[in-house]
Design an enzyme around this catalytic site. Structure first.
Site, PDB file in Angstrom:
ATOM      1  N   LEU A  16      42.693  67.626  52.952  1.00  0.00           N
ATOM      2  CA  LEU A  16      41.797  68.332  52.559  1.00  0.00           C
ATOM      3  C   LEU A  16      40.968  67.019  51.253  1.00  0.00           C
ATOM      4  O   LEU A  16      41.606  65.920  50.550  1.00  0.00           O
ATOM      5  CB  LEU A  16      42.093  69.510  51.477  1.00  0.00           C
ATOM      6  CG  LEU A  16      42.437  70.182  52.552  1.00  0.00           C
ATOM      7  CD1 LEU A  16      42.808  72.184  51.551  1.00  0.00           C
ATOM      8  CD2 LEU A  16      41.463  71.175  53.767  1.00  0.00           C
TER       9      LEU A  16
ATOM     10  N   HIS B 298      36.485  70.430  51.683  1.00  0.00           N
ATOM     11  CA  HIS B 298      36.630  71.386  51.984  1.00  0.00           C
ATOM     12  C   HIS B 298      36.465  72.715  50.944  1.00  0.00           C
ATOM     13  O   HIS B 298      36.839  73.367  51.146  1.00  0.00           O
ATOM     14  CB  HIS B 298      38.451  71.077  52.505  1.00  0.00           C
ATOM     15  CG  HIS B 298      38.417  70.083  53.833  1.00  0.00           C
ATOM     16  ND1 HIS B 298      39.010  69.301  53.602  1.00  0.00           N
ATOM     17  CD2 HIS B 298      38.127  70.746  54.962  1.00  0.00           C
ATOM     18  CE1 HIS B 298      39.435  68.783  55.245  1.00  0.00           C
ATOM     19  NE2 HIS B 298      38.474  69.570  55.980  1.00  0.00           N
TER      20      HIS B 298
ATOM     21  N   MET C  34      31.487  63.258  52.895  1.00  0.00           N
ATOM     22  CA  MET C  34      33.433  63.353  53.417  1.00  0.00           C
ATOM     23  C   MET C  34      34.165  63.863  54.054  1.00  0.00           C
ATOM     24  O   MET C  34      33.181  64.730  55.561  1.00  0.00           O
ATOM     25  CB  MET C  34      33.528  64.036  52.523  1.00  0.00           C
ATOM     26  CG  MET C  34      33.439  64.034  50.901  1.00  0.00           C
ATOM     27  SD  MET C  34      33.955  64.700  49.053  1.00  0.00           S
ATOM     28  CE  MET C  34      33.465  64.007  48.304  1.00  0.00           C
TER      29      MET C  34
ATOM     30  N   SER D 139      37.635  63.916  56.744  1.00  0.00           N
ATOM     31  CA  SER D 139      39.145  63.413  56.595  1.00  0.00           C
ATOM     32  C   SER D 139      39.541  62.363  57.367  1.00  0.00           C
ATOM     33  O   SER D 139      40.455  60.872  56.924  1.00  0.00           O
ATOM     34  CB  SER D 139      40.066  64.336  57.459  1.00  0.00           C
ATOM     35  OG  SER D 139      40.034  65.801  56.705  1.00  0.00           O
ATOM     36  N   ARG D 140      38.792  61.872  58.315  1.00  0.00           N
ATOM     37  CA  ARG D 140      38.935  60.885  58.968  1.00  0.00           C
ATOM     38  C   ARG D 140      38.310  59.299  57.715  1.00  0.00           C
ATOM     39  O   ARG D 140      38.714  58.049  58.518  1.00  0.00           O
ATOM     40  CB  ARG D 140      38.291  60.752  60.002  1.00  0.00           C
ATOM     41  CG  ARG D 140      38.960  61.633  61.360  1.00  0.00           C
ATOM     42  CD  ARG D 140      38.232  61.824  62.443  1.00  0.00           C
ATOM     43  NE  ARG D 140      38.673  62.641  63.717  1.00  0.00           N
ATOM     44  CZ  ARG D 140      38.536  63.429  63.796  1.00  0.00           C
ATOM     45  NH1 ARG D 140      37.952  64.185  63.307  1.00  0.00           N
ATOM     46  NH2 ARG D 140      39.079  64.024  65.065  1.00  0.00           N
TER      47      ARG D 140
HETATM   48  P1  AMP Z   1      38.097  70.055  59.233  1.00  0.00           P
HETATM   49  O1  AMP Z   1      39.417  69.654  58.441  1.00  0.00           O
HETATM   50  O2  AMP Z   1      37.521  68.771  59.653  1.00  0.00           O
HETATM   51  O3  AMP Z   1      38.604  70.710  60.789  1.00  0.00           O
HETATM   52  O4  AMP Z   1      37.058  70.151  58.256  1.00  0.00           O
HETATM   53  C1  AMP Z   1      37.045  71.634  57.941  1.00  0.00           C
HETATM   54  C2  AMP Z   1      35.958  72.426  57.801  1.00  0.00           C
HETATM   55  O5  AMP Z   1      35.606  71.598  56.686  1.00  0.00           O
HETATM   56  C3  AMP Z   1      34.950  72.439  58.464  1.00  0.00           C
HETATM   57  O6  AMP Z   1      34.178  73.708  58.378  1.00  0.00           O
HETATM   58  C4  AMP Z   1      33.882  70.898  58.421  1.00  0.00           C
HETATM   59  O7  AMP Z   1      32.478  71.039  58.476  1.00  0.00           O
HETATM   60  C5  AMP Z   1      33.820  71.072  56.588  1.00  0.00           C
HETATM   61  N1  AMP Z   1      34.146  69.848  55.872  1.00  0.00           N
HETATM   62  C6  AMP Z   1      34.447  68.771  56.090  1.00  0.00           C
HETATM   63  N2  AMP Z   1      33.694  67.872  55.677  1.00  0.00           N
HETATM   64  C7  AMP Z   1      32.509  68.561  55.467  1.00  0.00           C
HETATM   65  C8  AMP Z   1      32.003  67.698  53.945  1.00  0.00           C
HETATM   66  N3  AMP Z   1      31.437  66.907  53.671  1.00  0.00           N
HETATM   67  N4  AMP Z   1      30.871  68.731  53.525  1.00  0.00           N
HETATM   68  C9  AMP Z   1      31.306  70.177  53.362  1.00  0.00           C
HETATM   69  N5  AMP Z   1      31.762  70.938  54.649  1.00  0.00           N
HETATM   70  C10 AMP Z   1      33.223  69.746  54.901  1.00  0.00           C
END
Ligand code: AMP
Length: 280
Positions: A35, A39, A187, A189-190
């Site tokens: 996270l 997130h 932002m 995670s990758r």
């Molecule tokens: P993930 O863990 O990458 O699957 O993302 C989980 C949630 O966080 C998804 O709804 C993503 O769109 C959101 N998310 C990821 N990065 C961002 C960011 N930089 N700004 C806002 N929401 C994000």
């Protein structure tokens, strides 16, 4: 306050049942962990709308193809729990894969429409079936009133919104604007896969999108502006999957001059695939 952590659907339902009995509204924030502030903003936006917030942490194998980064996807559950606690999360649902996909599991939730717009679906054909299957399960398992999703994954936001509508799921999908690093990089995670040099280069995606959006606002044809963004990124060493202007709601190729537009991009920098998008 330390959030309670549950790992089974039965335990999750015991917690949410108590909230329902007390007439509390609650939001769910689906994540794959690792996270960052993006997130955590979904959590704080959830807290603005609801009395309780559930964060889910599950790296969903069904949305990764065999050649993708499932095994090396970053995992840091202890760190995630600390961050979620600080953000005010009430409950964390972090099930093991065998709780989610029981022996004999054979259901797929699959959409057309925004899930077949020729964007992520073209380059990751398995991706949205994996997303819609897990997200529909999470919506049903949690029974949440609100689901918080980032605009960062713009096609995913539109797909999940459409799915909830089509299936009459009693949940409001809320889109939250993308949280960026100070230099503009969205932002993700990758981002931790990027080398120091790549990290500096990575901001070029946001810059290229911003420039293209300015050009479109100044009257340049959206697809011409997208092509110059593609060229600029390619020159800077990216392998571009797509940069394109789409109808901001349907994700279809725009037809009318006054269609609301979203510029959407995916590009590789070395071994890392980055996605981003902005409103025009
Ligand atoms: P993930 O863990 O990458 O699957 O993302 C989980 C949630 O966080 C998804 O709804 C993503 O769109 C959101 N998310 C990821 N990065 C961002 C960011 N930089 N700004 C806002 N929401 C994000």
């Amino acid at each position: 306050m330390k959030p309670r952590i549950v790992r089974t659907v039965a335990a999750l339902r015991r917690e949410t049942m108590a909230w329902r009995i007390n007439n509390l509204k609650y939001a769910v924030v689906p994540t794959m962990g690792a996270l960052h502030n993006g997130h955590l903003t979904l959590v704080s936006e959830g807290l603005k709308r609801a009395d309780r917030v559930i964060a889910t942490i599950f790296v969903n194998p069904k949305q990764f193809a065999a050649n993708e980064d499932l095994s090396r996807y970053p995992r840091d559950e202890d760190g995630d729990i600390r961050k979620l606690a600080k953000a005010g999360t009430h409950l964390i649902f972090a099930p093991p894969p065998e709780e989610v996909y029981k022996p004999g599991f054979c259901t797929t939730v699959s959409l057309a429409g925004p899930a077949k717009a020729g964007l992520e679906d073209k380059f990751r054909p398995q991706f949205f079936d994996g997303v819609t299957t897990i997200v529909s399960k999470l919506f049903i398992q949690t029974g949440a009133d609100f689901a918080m999703f980032g605009e960062k994954d713009y096609q995913q936001l539109k797909v999940v919104t459409r799915m909830a509508k089509d299936l009459d799921l009693p949940i409001e999908v809320v889109g939250v604007p993308t949280i960026r690093e100070p230099d503009g990089l969205a932002m993700s995670s990758r981002n931790r896969y990027l080398s120091a040099t790549e990290r500096k280069q990575a901001t070029a995606i946001y810059q290229a999108l911003s420039l293209a959006a300015d050009k479109i606002r100044a009257g340049i044809d959206p697809q011409t502006a997208s092509r110059s963004a593609t060229r600029a990124l390619t020159t800077q060493g990216f392998k571009v999957d797509y940069v394109t202007a789409r109808h901001a709601e349907t994700l279809a190729v725009p037809e009318e001059r006054h269609d609301p537009l979203r510029l959407i991009a995916a590009a590789w920098l070395g071994k890392t695939r980055l996605i981003d998008n902005i409103a025009v």
